[in-house]
Design a protein around this motif. Structure first.
Motif, PDB file in Angstrom:
ATOM      1  N   PRO A   1      43.020   2.216  45.146  1.00  0.00           N
ATOM      2  CA  PRO A   1      43.515   1.462  46.369  1.00  0.00           C
ATOM      3  C   PRO A   1      43.164   0.188  46.002  1.00  0.00           C
ATOM      4  N   THR A   2      43.612  -0.859  47.137  1.00  0.00           N
ATOM      5  CA  THR A   2      43.399  -2.396  47.148  1.00  0.00           C
ATOM      6  C   THR A   2      42.032  -2.628  47.278  1.00  0.00           C
ATOM      7  N   SER A   3      41.320  -1.823  47.768  1.00  0.00           N
ATOM      8  CA  SER A   3      39.647  -1.917  48.061  1.00  0.00           C
ATOM      9  C   SER A   3      38.911  -2.145  46.924  1.00  0.00           C
ATOM     10  N   LYS A   4      39.561  -1.539  45.523  1.00  0.00           N
ATOM     11  CA  LYS A   4      38.949  -1.673  44.493  1.00  0.00           C
ATOM     12  C   LYS A   4      38.814  -3.241  44.088  1.00  0.00           C
ATOM     13  N   VAL A   5      40.107  -3.999  44.176  1.00  0.00           N
ATOM     14  CA  VAL A   5      40.138  -5.383  44.003  1.00  0.00           C
ATOM     15  C   VAL A   5      39.342  -6.280  44.958  1.00  0.00           C
ATOM     16  N   ASP A   6      39.199  -5.648  46.188  1.00  0.00           N
ATOM     17  CA  ASP A   6      38.355  -6.287  47.152  1.00  0.00           C
ATOM     18  C   ASP A   6      36.919  -6.248  46.621  1.00  0.00           C
ATOM     19  N   GLY A   7      36.506  -5.265  46.093  1.00  0.00           N
ATOM     20  CA  GLY A   7      34.998  -5.060  45.295  1.00  0.00           C
ATOM     21  C   GLY A   7      34.947  -6.093  44.280  1.00  0.00           C
ATOM     22  N   TRP A   8      35.922  -6.354  43.477  1.00  0.00           N
ATOM     23  CA  TRP A   8      35.712  -7.240  42.399  1.00  0.00           C
ATOM     24  C   TRP A   8      35.524  -8.723  43.043  1.00  0.00           C
ATOM     25  N   LEU A   9      35.956  -8.930  44.128  1.00  0.00           N
ATOM     26  CA  LEU A   9      36.058 -10.421  44.681  1.00  0.00           C
ATOM     27  C   LEU A   9      34.619 -10.485  45.450  1.00  0.00           C
ATOM     28  N   ASN A  10      33.998  -9.466  45.868  1.00  0.00           N
ATOM     29  CA  ASN A  10      32.944  -9.311  46.707  1.00  0.00           C
ATOM     30  C   ASN A  10      31.714  -9.737  45.614  1.00  0.00           C
ATOM     31  N   LEU A  11      31.186 -10.933  45.737  1.00  0.00           N
ATOM     32  CA  LEU A  11      30.105 -11.350  44.913  1.00  0.00           C
ATOM     33  C   LEU A  11      28.720 -10.395  45.131  1.00  0.00           C
ATOM     34  N   THR A  12      28.560  -9.594  46.170  1.00  0.00           N
ATOM     35  CA  THR A  12      27.403  -8.715  46.239  1.00  0.00           C
ATOM     36  C   THR A  12      27.666  -7.370  45.799  1.00  0.00           C
ATOM     37  N   SER A  13      28.974  -7.076  45.547  1.00  0.00           N
ATOM     38  CA  SER A  13      29.371  -5.654  45.135  1.00  0.00           C
ATOM     39  C   SER A  13      29.040  -5.401  43.751  1.00  0.00           C
ATOM     40  N   GLU A  14      28.837  -4.279  43.328  1.00  0.00           N
ATOM     41  CA  GLU A  14      28.790  -3.917  42.071  1.00  0.00           C
ATOM     42  C   GLU A  14      29.811  -3.058  41.588  1.00  0.00           C
ATOM     43  N   THR A  15      31.009  -3.446  42.177  1.00  0.00           N
ATOM     44  CA  THR A  15      32.202  -2.771  41.548  1.00  0.00           C
ATOM     45  C   THR A  15      32.772  -3.790  40.459  1.00  0.00           C
ATOM     46  N   LEU A  16      33.163  -3.005  39.546  1.00  0.00           N
ATOM     47  CA  LEU A  16      33.852  -3.922  38.320  1.00  0.00           C
ATOM     48  C   LEU A  16      35.179  -2.942  38.022  1.00  0.00           C
ATOM     49  N   PRO A  17      36.044  -3.953  37.271  1.00  0.00           N
ATOM     50  CA  PRO A  17      36.972  -3.206  36.858  1.00  0.00           C
ATOM     51  C   PRO A  17      36.892  -2.510  35.318  1.00  0.00           C
ATOM     52  N   THR A  18      37.748  -1.553  35.099  1.00  0.00           N
ATOM     53  CA  THR A  18      37.550  -1.070  33.693  1.00  0.00           C
ATOM     54  C   THR A  18      38.053  -2.221  32.654  1.00  0.00           C
ATOM     55  N   PHE A  19      37.843  -1.894  31.469  1.00  0.00           N
ATOM     56  CA  PHE A  19      38.349  -3.070  30.501  1.00  0.00           C
ATOM     57  C   PHE A  19      39.908  -3.025  30.552  1.00  0.00           C
ATOM     58  N   ASN A  20      40.646  -1.855  30.748  1.00  0.00           N
ATOM     59  CA  ASN A  20      42.225  -2.028  30.921  1.00  0.00           C
ATOM     60  C   ASN A  20      42.599  -2.583  32.094  1.00  0.00           C
ATOM     61  N   GLN A  21      41.836  -2.501  33.266  1.00  0.00           N
ATOM     62  CA  GLN A  21      42.190  -3.309  34.556  1.00  0.00           C
ATOM     63  C   GLN A  21      41.870  -4.914  34.439  1.00  0.00           C
ATOM     64  N   ALA A  22      40.803  -4.944  33.797  1.00  0.00           N
ATOM     65  CA  ALA A  22      40.439  -6.543  33.255  1.00  0.00           C
ATOM     66  C   ALA A  22      41.577  -7.119  32.385  1.00  0.00           C
ATOM     67  N   LYS A  23      42.114  -6.377  31.373  1.00  0.00           N
ATOM     68  CA  LYS A  23      43.182  -7.031  30.809  1.00  0.00           C
ATOM     69  C   LYS A  23      44.437  -7.479  31.526  1.00  0.00           C
ATOM     70  N   LYS A  24      44.772  -6.175  32.299  1.00  0.00           N
ATOM     71  CA  LYS A  24      46.021  -6.406  33.233  1.00  0.00           C
ATOM     72  C   LYS A  24      45.774  -7.880  34.111  1.00  0.00           C
ATOM     73  N   LEU A  25      44.494  -7.709  34.633  1.00  0.00           N
ATOM     74  CA  LEU A  25      44.093  -8.924  35.788  1.00  0.00           C
ATOM     75  C   LEU A  25      44.088 -10.320  34.881  1.00  0.00           C
ATOM     76  N   HIS A  26      43.721 -10.146  33.563  1.00  0.00           N
ATOM     77  CA  HIS A  26      43.814 -11.358  32.799  1.00  0.00           C
ATOM     78  C   HIS A  26      45.309 -11.929  32.672  1.00  0.00           C
ATOM     79  N   LEU A  27      45.954 -10.831  32.309  1.00  0.00           N
ATOM     80  CA  LEU A  27      47.494 -11.565  32.209  1.00  0.00           C
ATOM     81  C   LEU A  27      48.179 -11.872  33.592  1.00  0.00           C
ATOM     82  N   ALA A  28      47.727 -11.195  34.466  1.00  0.00           N
ATOM     83  CA  ALA A  28      48.282 -11.610  36.018  1.00  0.00           C
ATOM     84  C   ALA A  28      47.799 -13.048  36.312  1.00  0.00           C
TER      85      ALA A  28
END
Length: 71
Positions: free
Chosen positions: A35-62
């Motif tokens: 869900p989009t709440s995962k990306v919300d967690g990545w943007l939240n500075l106090t959250s411990e939520t992090l993307p997987t390596f594959n998600q981070a690669k896609k995020l970098h390209l995006a």
């Protein structure tokens, strides 16, 4: 096999999204993250939520190729 999380700079990611006025739902859609709440967690500075390596690669390209459409 364990899922490894990518250490990302949340402040930079947040700054890119704010500067380019990109919605969380747009990023989640472009990198196929549900869900989009995962990306919300990545943007939240106090959250411990992090993307997987594959998600981070896609995020970098995006960030490099897709987000300039909003300029």
């Amino acid at each position: 096999m364990a899922i490894l999380k990518a250490l990302i700079n949340k402040e930079t990611l947040r700054m890119i999204c704010e500067t380019k006025r990109v919605e969380v739902s747009y990023i989640a859609d472009k990198i196929s993250c549900k869900p989009t709440s995962k990306v919300d967690g990545w943007l939240n500075l106090t959250s411990e939520t992090l993307p997987t390596f594959n998600q981070a690669k896609k995020l970098h390209l995006a960030c490099i190729f897709l987000l300039p459409d909003y300029i």
